[in-house]
Write a protein that holds these residues in place. Structure first.
Motif, PDB file in Angstrom:
ATOM      1  N   MET A 189     -61.339 -63.227 -17.872  1.00  0.00           N
ATOM      2  CA  MET A 189     -60.152 -62.428 -17.580  1.00  0.00           C
ATOM      3  C   MET A 189     -60.464 -61.053 -16.994  1.00  0.00           C
ATOM      4  O   MET A 189     -59.576 -60.360 -16.537  1.00  0.00           O
ATOM      5  N   TYR A 190     -61.742 -60.646 -17.047  1.00  0.00           N
ATOM      6  CA  TYR A 190     -62.146 -59.334 -16.522  1.00  0.00           C
ATOM      7  C   TYR A 190     -61.249 -58.222 -17.076  1.00  0.00           C
ATOM      8  O   TYR A 190     -60.730 -57.380 -16.347  1.00  0.00           O
ATOM      9  N   MET A 191     -61.089 -58.246 -18.391  1.00  0.00           N
ATOM     10  CA  MET A 191     -60.204 -57.286 -19.056  1.00  0.00           C
ATOM     11  C   MET A 191     -60.776 -55.871 -18.997  1.00  0.00           C
ATOM     12  O   MET A 191     -61.991 -55.672 -18.955  1.00  0.00           O
ATOM     13  N   GLU A 192     -59.890 -54.885 -19.022  1.00  0.00           N
ATOM     14  CA  GLU A 192     -60.334 -53.497 -18.993  1.00  0.00           C
ATOM     15  C   GLU A 192     -60.992 -53.121 -20.324  1.00  0.00           C
ATOM     16  O   GLU A 192     -60.802 -53.785 -21.341  1.00  0.00           O
ATOM     17  N   ALA A 193     -61.756 -52.055 -20.306  1.00  0.00           N
ATOM     18  CA  ALA A 193     -62.523 -51.632 -21.476  1.00  0.00           C
ATOM     19  C   ALA A 193     -61.612 -51.277 -22.649  1.00  0.00           C
ATOM     20  O   ALA A 193     -60.602 -50.592 -22.483  1.00  0.00           O
ATOM     21  N   VAL A 194     -61.985 -51.744 -23.838  1.00  0.00           N
ATOM     22  CA  VAL A 194     -61.210 -51.502 -25.053  1.00  0.00           C
ATOM     23  C   VAL A 194     -61.554 -50.135 -25.653  1.00  0.00           C
ATOM     24  O   VAL A 194     -62.716 -49.833 -25.912  1.00  0.00           O
ATOM     25  N   GLU A 195     -60.559 -49.317 -25.835  1.00  0.00           N
ATOM     26  CA  GLU A 195     -60.626 -48.042 -26.553  1.00  0.00           C
ATOM     27  C   GLU A 195     -61.827 -47.166 -26.167  1.00  0.00           C
ATOM     28  O   GLU A 195     -62.658 -46.801 -27.002  1.00  0.00           O
ATOM     29  N   PRO A 196     -61.912 -46.738 -24.909  1.00  0.00           N
ATOM     30  CA  PRO A 196     -63.044 -45.906 -24.488  1.00  0.00           C
ATOM     31  C   PRO A 196     -63.067 -44.522 -25.134  1.00  0.00           C
ATOM     32  O   PRO A 196     -64.107 -43.855 -25.124  1.00  0.00           O
ATOM     33  N   ASN A 197     -61.950 -44.080 -25.700  1.00  0.00           N
ATOM     34  CA  ASN A 197     -61.890 -42.755 -26.313  1.00  0.00           C
ATOM     35  C   ASN A 197     -61.802 -42.807 -27.844  1.00  0.00           C
ATOM     36  O   ASN A 197     -61.386 -41.845 -28.484  1.00  0.00           O
ATOM     37  N   TRP A 198     -62.225 -43.931 -28.422  1.00  0.00           N
ATOM     38  CA  TRP A 198     -62.071 -44.117 -29.864  1.00  0.00           C
ATOM     39  C   TRP A 198     -62.848 -43.087 -30.680  1.00  0.00           C
ATOM     40  O   TRP A 198     -62.508 -42.787 -31.816  1.00  0.00           O
ATOM     41  N   LYS A 199     -63.891 -42.526 -30.108  1.00  0.00           N
ATOM     42  CA  LYS A 199     -64.693 -41.533 -30.835  1.00  0.00           C
ATOM     43  C   LYS A 199     -63.883 -40.288 -31.199  1.00  0.00           C
ATOM     44  O   LYS A 199     -64.298 -39.508 -32.062  1.00  0.00           O
ATOM     45  N   THR A 200     -62.743 -40.089 -30.552  1.00  0.00           N
ATOM     46  CA  THR A 200     -61.918 -38.920 -30.844  1.00  0.00           C
ATOM     47  C   THR A 200     -61.008 -39.117 -32.057  1.00  0.00           C
ATOM     48  O   THR A 200     -60.356 -38.175 -32.497  1.00  0.00           O
ATOM     49  N   VAL A 201     -60.949 -40.337 -32.582  1.00  0.00           N
ATOM     50  CA  VAL A 201     -60.144 -40.602 -33.772  1.00  0.00           C
ATOM     51  C   VAL A 201     -60.839 -39.987 -34.988  1.00  0.00           C
ATOM     52  O   VAL A 201     -62.060 -40.063 -35.133  1.00  0.00           O
TER      53      VAL A 201
END
Length: 444
Positions: A189-201
Motif C-alpha cells: 500500500m506504500y502507506m505514509e510514515a506512522v507518527e513521525p513526531n511521536w517523540k514530542t508526546v
C-alpha cells in the motif's frame, strides 16, 4: 501436637477457600472483558501502535485511581508519575459506591470519550449495566458507581490533554527521502510514515524520549563485504528456508493492526490487535493465573499500560532519528528485486525494532511485579488463527517476540539486539522509580 496439626489444617482450608472464592469473582468484575471491548473499537478504528499504547495507558489510570482511593495499600499514582498532579478526590466518599464496579465502568467510559469511534462502547456500557442488575446489584449502587466512574474519567481526560498528542496534527508531515540509507514506503500500500513526531508526546515515567538512545546501527553500505550487507543477506537467506517453528513464531507475534493482501486490482485488509494490545492481553492472562485480587490486577494492568506508552515514545524517538531503510527496500534494490518478506513491512523506519523495545520493557516490569520465572500460556492470537504458545518467563517471551521480526523479514539483527537493550533500559528505569515510590512486587 494434634491441636497444632488441626490448627495448621484449618489455616490451609481457610486459605484454599479464600483462593476458591477469589477465583470465582463475579463476571461483572472481569477487567479483561472491558479491555477487550476497548480493544475491539481500536481494531475497528485501525489505531496505530504508538497511539494504541497511549490509549491503554489512559484507560487504566482511572481504574487505578479509584482503587487507590479505596485501598490505602495502593500507592497513589502521583507518587511515581511526576507529571500527574491532578486532585483525584471525587464527590463520593469511599463506601458510597462500589469502587470495583466503578473501575470497570471507567475503562469503558474513558474509551467512549477518547476513541474516534468511542460511541460504539455505549452498547457495552448498556450491557454492563444489565449484567449488574442481573447480579442483583441495587440501582442506587449502580448509579453511584457510574457517577464515580464518570468523575474519574473526566480527571483522566483532563490529564491526557496535556501530553501534546493533540498538537501532532499541526506538525509538518513526514516526507520520505529516496535512495541511500533512508526509509521509504513499502508494498503493497506504500502507506505514509506512522507518527513521525511521536517523540514530542509527554512520557509517563521516563524522563524524556531521548533518555535511552540505543547504540548506532551498522553503517549503510551496498558493499557485499560490509556488515550492513551481511545483515541484509541474513534476512534474505532465512526467508528461503525457515523452520516450521520460526514461521510459527513470526506469525504469533505479527500484531499488524492493518495488513493488506492484494489480488489483482482488489485489496483486502485484515485487522487485529496492536503489539501493545498483545502485551495488555498477556498482563490480563497472568493476573488470572497468579490469582491476583481485583486491586492487584488493576495495578499490573496500569503499569503495563504506562510501560507501553513510554517504550513507544523512546523507540519512536530513535526511529525517526536514524530513519533506517527496511530489509524489503534494501533487498529488492541490491540483492533480489522479486523478494518479499514473510510478514508485511510496517509503515515506519526500521531501527530499532518496536517489538524488541516494548516487549523487553514490558517483560522487565512484569518480572518485577510477578517474578523472573512466571510461567504462562499466551492465547492472545487464537482469534486470528494462531497459537497458543507457552513461556517459562516474560523475558523468554520478549526474546521470542524480538527475533520474530527477523524471521518475518522486516528487521535487521542489530535493530533487534539493540532494541532489546533499549527496552530493558526503559523497563529498568520504570522499576527503579516504582521501588522509590515503594510499589512492591506482587509475588515474592
Amino acid at each position: 501436637m494434634i491441636k497444632k496439626t488441626y490448627l495448621l489444617l484449618s489455616f490451609i482450608w481457610i486459605a484454599q477457600c479464600a483462593r476458591a472464592q477469589q477465583a470465582k469473582a463475579p463476571d461483572y468484575l472481569a477487567l479483561d472483558k472491558a479491555i477487550n471491548s476497548v480493544s475491539a473499537v481500536m481494531i475497528h478504528d485501525v489505531v496505530n501502535p504508538p497511539a494504541a499504547a497511549r490509549y491503554y495507558n489512559y484507560f487504566m489510570i482511572g481504574p487505578y485511581n479509584l482503587v487507590a482511593l479505596n485501598n490505602k495499600d495502593i500507592v497513589p499514582i502521583g507518587n511515581f508519575i511526576k507529571s500527574y498532579t491532578q486532585d483525584n478526590t471525587i464527590s463520593l466518599a469511599p463506601g458510597q459506591y462500589n469502587y470495583k464496579i466503578a473501575a470497570v465502568y471507567c475503562i469503558l467510559e474513558t474509551g467512549k470519550l477518547m476513541l474516534p469511534s468511542g460511541y460504539m462502547l455505549q452498547d457495552d456500557e448498556d450491557k454492563y449495566i444489565a449484567l449488574l442488575k442481573k447480579n442483583n446489584i441495587s440501582d442506587d449502587t449502580i448509579k453511584a458507581s457510574v457517577a464515580a466512574a464518570a468523575e474519574m474519567t473526566a480527571k483522566v481526560i483532563a490529564f491526557s490533554r496535556g501530553d501534546n498528542y493533540n498538537r501532532l496534527s499541526g506538525k509538518l508531515r513526514y516526507t520520505p527521502l529516496k535512495g541511500g540509507k533512508n526509509w521509504y514506503p513499502t508494498p503493497p500500500m506504500y502507506m505514509e510514515a506512522v507518527e513521525p513526531n511521536w517523540k514530542t508526546v509527554r512520557p509517563m515515567m521516563i524522563d524524556s524520549s531521548k533518555q535511552f538512545i540505543p547504540a548506532r546501527p551498522a553503517p549503510f553500505s551496498t558493499d557485499t563485504t560490509s556488515e550492513f550487507y551481511k545483515q541484509a543477506y541474513d534476512v534474505y537467506k532465512i526467508s528461503h528456508h525457515p523452520s516450521t517453528e520460526q514461521v510459527n513464531i513470526a506469525s504469533f507475534w505479527d500484531c499488524n493492526p492493518f495488513a493488506v493482501t492484494t489480488s489483482g486490482h482488489m485489496a483486502i485488509g485484515f485487522k487485529k490487535i496492536s503489539p501493545g494490545g498483545h502485551w495488555m492481553n498477556i498482563a490480563g492472562i497472568v493476573t488470572k493465573k497468579a490469582n491476583l485480587s481485583f486491586d492487584a490486577s488493576v495495578q499490573v494492568l496500569v503499569l503495563e499500560g504506562i510501560t507501553l506508552m513510554d517504550a513507544f515514545i523512546s523507540c519512536w524517538d530513535e526511529k525517526y532519528r536514524s530513519n533506517g531503510i527496511r530489509p524489503e527496500t534494501y533487498i529488492t534494490r541490491y540483492i533480489d528485486n522479486k523478494w518479499a518478506p514473510f510478514l508485511q513491512t510496517p509503515p515506519f523506519p526500521e531501527y530499532p525494532s518496536g517489538h524488541a523495545v516494548l516487549s523487553n520493557a514490558s517483560a522487565t516490569v512484569l518480572s518485577y511485579l510477578l517474578g523472573d520465572h512466571f510461567e504462562y500460556t499466551d492465547d492472545s492470537e487464537i482469534p486470528y488463527g494462531v497459537g497458543p504458545r507457552s513461556f517459562k518467563s516474560f523475558i523468554q517471551a520478549a526474546e521470542e517476540a524480538s527475533v520474530s521480526r527477523f524471521y518475518g523479514g522486516i528487521h535487521f539483527r542489530d535493530a533487534i539486539e539493540n532494541g532489546n537493550t533499549q527496552g530493558r533500559q526503559v523497563g529498568a528505569d520504570i522499576v527503579k522509580k516504582l521501588k522509590a515510590a515503594k510499589v512492591q512486587p506482587l509475588i515474592k
